[in-house]
Design an enzyme around this catalytic site. Structure first.
Site, PDB file in Angstrom:
ATOM      1  N   GLU A 108     -23.439 -28.188  61.743  1.00  0.00           N
ATOM      2  CA  GLU A 108     -22.350 -29.302  61.862  1.00  0.00           C
ATOM      3  C   GLU A 108     -21.968 -30.266  60.804  1.00  0.00           C
ATOM      4  O   GLU A 108     -22.942 -30.551  60.163  1.00  0.00           O
ATOM      5  CB  GLU A 108     -22.769 -30.028  63.367  1.00  0.00           C
ATOM      6  CG  GLU A 108     -22.741 -29.216  64.339  1.00  0.00           C
ATOM      7  CD  GLU A 108     -23.143 -30.124  65.708  1.00  0.00           C
ATOM      8  OE1 GLU A 108     -22.158 -30.409  66.586  1.00  0.00           O
ATOM      9  OE2 GLU A 108     -24.240 -30.421  65.846  1.00  0.00           O
ATOM     10  N   CYS A 362     -24.958 -37.510  63.533  1.00  0.00           N
ATOM     11  CA  CYS A 362     -25.183 -37.270  62.108  1.00  0.00           C
ATOM     12  C   CYS A 362     -26.705 -37.446  62.035  1.00  0.00           C
ATOM     13  O   CYS A 362     -27.120 -38.673  62.248  1.00  0.00           O
ATOM     14  CB  CYS A 362     -24.295 -38.346  61.426  1.00  0.00           C
ATOM     15  SG  CYS A 362     -24.167 -37.930  59.822  1.00  0.00           S
TER      16      CYS A 362
HETATM   17  N1  SAH Z   1     -33.461 -35.747  56.959  1.00  0.00           N
HETATM   18  C1  SAH Z   1     -32.736 -36.819  56.107  1.00  0.00           C
HETATM   19  C2  SAH Z   1     -31.300 -36.547  56.390  1.00  0.00           C
HETATM   20  C3  SAH Z   1     -30.880 -36.553  57.762  1.00  0.00           C
HETATM   21  S1  SAH Z   1     -31.284 -37.418  59.144  1.00  0.00           S
HETATM   22  C4  SAH Z   1     -33.355 -37.976  56.674  1.00  0.00           C
HETATM   23  O1  SAH Z   1     -34.242 -38.027  57.491  1.00  0.00           O
HETATM   24  O2  SAH Z   1     -33.320 -39.112  56.036  1.00  0.00           O
HETATM   25  C5  SAH Z   1     -30.155 -38.995  58.987  1.00  0.00           C
HETATM   26  C6  SAH Z   1     -30.709 -40.210  59.674  1.00  0.00           C
HETATM   27  O3  SAH Z   1     -30.551 -39.934  61.052  1.00  0.00           O
HETATM   28  C7  SAH Z   1     -32.089 -40.380  59.001  1.00  0.00           C
HETATM   29  O4  SAH Z   1     -32.274 -41.776  59.002  1.00  0.00           O
HETATM   30  C8  SAH Z   1     -32.791 -40.147  60.581  1.00  0.00           C
HETATM   31  O5  SAH Z   1     -33.882 -40.630  60.536  1.00  0.00           O
HETATM   32  C9  SAH Z   1     -31.700 -40.600  61.471  1.00  0.00           C
HETATM   33  N2  SAH Z   1     -32.013 -40.226  62.814  1.00  0.00           N
HETATM   34  C10 SAH Z   1     -32.594 -38.854  63.162  1.00  0.00           C
HETATM   35  N3  SAH Z   1     -32.461 -39.004  64.550  1.00  0.00           N
HETATM   36  C11 SAH Z   1     -32.081 -39.965  65.045  1.00  0.00           C
HETATM   37  C12 SAH Z   1     -31.759 -40.581  66.433  1.00  0.00           C
HETATM   38  N4  SAH Z   1     -32.021 -39.800  67.419  1.00  0.00           N
HETATM   39  N5  SAH Z   1     -31.200 -41.719  66.411  1.00  0.00           N
HETATM   40  C13 SAH Z   1     -30.852 -42.425  65.279  1.00  0.00           C
HETATM   41  N6  SAH Z   1     -31.022 -41.884  64.118  1.00  0.00           N
HETATM   42  C14 SAH Z   1     -31.813 -40.614  63.882  1.00  0.00           C
END
Ligand code: SAH
Ligand code: SF4
Length: 389
Positions: A108, A362
């Protein structure tokens, strides 16, 4: 043999070189692919795009050297991915693109539109016309296994090629004109480093011409990759998913923290800051009773005191019924913010949530079969383009 994406710059360049075709034709070919896509009609409802995908015939591109046509036809596809469907949120701000890869997997990408929004401070329409931010995926699934993340719960399926990463931008450009790209979709971008670097280089060049200041790579903290990122791609914004101020809490919620200890990560960030002279975005997910207490705010403030950072507090989005976590209370989040701001003078924002009705997630994009609903809500980034890191 499967066909390569024309947006796989390395492949195209090497094939062109072998056939003695001038590489300066490549951006023209890209431009043709981008402009000869029809725009999906602007409905508010979910749109199946099977009917609006246009095939591009290489022969339609004027004035290429004749050797180029047969080479293109035998080796390259204008797009290896297809836009399977579009889902617009009811407020029209968020559009989720469900994209099918050549191997049958789905990823996505999410477009967040800004032209409908008013300026934060004066309430007037923002200058500069429409501008949108695209959140892209870099992998199908993710190896890092963060316990709050839906993508993490899928495990790792495969890396996207650089062409597949760029093609998300091509598809999204049919929805809106994209000014910012954030690597906060599925996957850990620094775990797919070579493809990431190639894809971003294409985005920076003609005809996309994105500014590096408008591209943000979010990472869980892959130390060795952070160490070379500035050299390979100067001027990018780096976002780091810190999520905890101390190693033991970080390990509890992010298994990757064992391989990349907090101390090493902070050293790498210090170094990155020194050579890039840029602010770093610190992402901090707010998990009730886990990392959201006042003591955690003070520890985080102390940890970051010597850095130039912006902290983005992310309310946790429950990922279905599996979740062991709860979202912090609004008061908890704002207390946390006040401590960072007031005591430590750290610029701290709270991420707003958008597009929940389409699960335009996202960062937590779990893609089930397209006829099933993705789990998870959205945690999008209306604020990210305004950070001016
Ligand atoms: N793998 C990278 C980028 C993708 S995740 C990373 O972890 O930075 C993008 C953001 O979304 C990251 O900060 C991640 O911790 C956050 N994220 C993941 N799951 C989430 C959730 N359930 N609620 C809110 N943010 C979340
Ligand atoms: Fe991977 Fe980022 Fe999800 Fe962690 S938060 S599992 S690194 S996508």
């Amino acid at each position: 043999m499967s066909m390569k994406s024309i947006f796989d710059a390395k492949e195209v360049r090497s094939e062109f070189e072998k056939a003695s075709i001038n590489a300066s034709f490549i951006p023209l070919i890209w431009k043709h692919v981008i402009t000869h896509h029809q725009n999906p009609n602007n409905t508010n409802t979910n749109t199946n795009t099977n009917t609006i995908t246009t095939a591009i015939d290489w022969c339609e591109i004027p004035s290429l050297p004749s050797a180029a046509y047969s080479l293109l036809a035998s080796k390259f596809k204008p797009l290896t991915t297809t836009l399977h469907s579009l889902h617009r949120s009811s407020d029209g701000v968020t559009t989720k693109l469900l994209i099918k890869l050549q191997n049958g997997s789905f990823v996505e990408a999410v477009v967040m539109k800004y032209d409908t929004r008013l300026g934060k401070y004066d309430g007037k329409p923002r200058p500069g016309g429409p501008r949108s931010t695209l959140c892209v995926s870099s992998q199908v699934g993710c190896k890092m296994g963060c316990s709050f993340c839906a993508t993490g719960s899928m495990g790792f399926k495969n890396n996207l090629s650089s062409g597949e990463i760029v093609e998300q931008l091509v598809h999204a450009s049919r929805v809106d004109s994209i000014r910012n790209v954030v690597f906060m979709g599925m996957g850990e971008p620094l775990n797919n480093y070579a493809a990431l670097v190639d894809a971003i280089r294409v985005m920076l060049g003609s005809p996309f011409q994105l500014s590096p200041r408008r591209i943000t790579v979010s990472t869980v903290g892959i130390v060795h990759a952070i160490n070379k990122l500035h050299n390979d791609l100067p001027g990018l914004n780096l976002a780091v998913s810190l999520h905890a101020p101390v190693q033991d809490i970080r390990c509890q919620i992010m298994p990757a923290a064992r391989a990349f200890p907090l101390e090493k990560l902070m050293d790498a960030l210090q170094q990155y800051q020194k050579i890039s002279q840029q602010k770093i975005l610190i992402e901090y997910i707010m998990l009730d009773g886990v990392n959201d207490g006042e003591q955690h705010a003070h520890l985080l403030g102390k940890l970051l005191e010597t850095f130039q950072v912006i902290v983005n507090l992310i309310p946790f989005n429950p990922i279905g019924t599996l979740s062991q976590f709860r979202t912090s209370s609004e008061e908890g989040v704002s207390r946390f913010q006040k401590i960072l701001r007031g005591t430590y003078n750290i610029r701290t924002t709270i991420r707003k949530q958008m597009g929940q009705d389409i699960s335009g997630a996202c960062g937590q994009l779990v893609v089930n079969l397209p006829d099933k609903k993705s789990i998870g809500n959205s945690s999008l980034l209306p604020d990210i383009e305004d950070l001016h890191l």
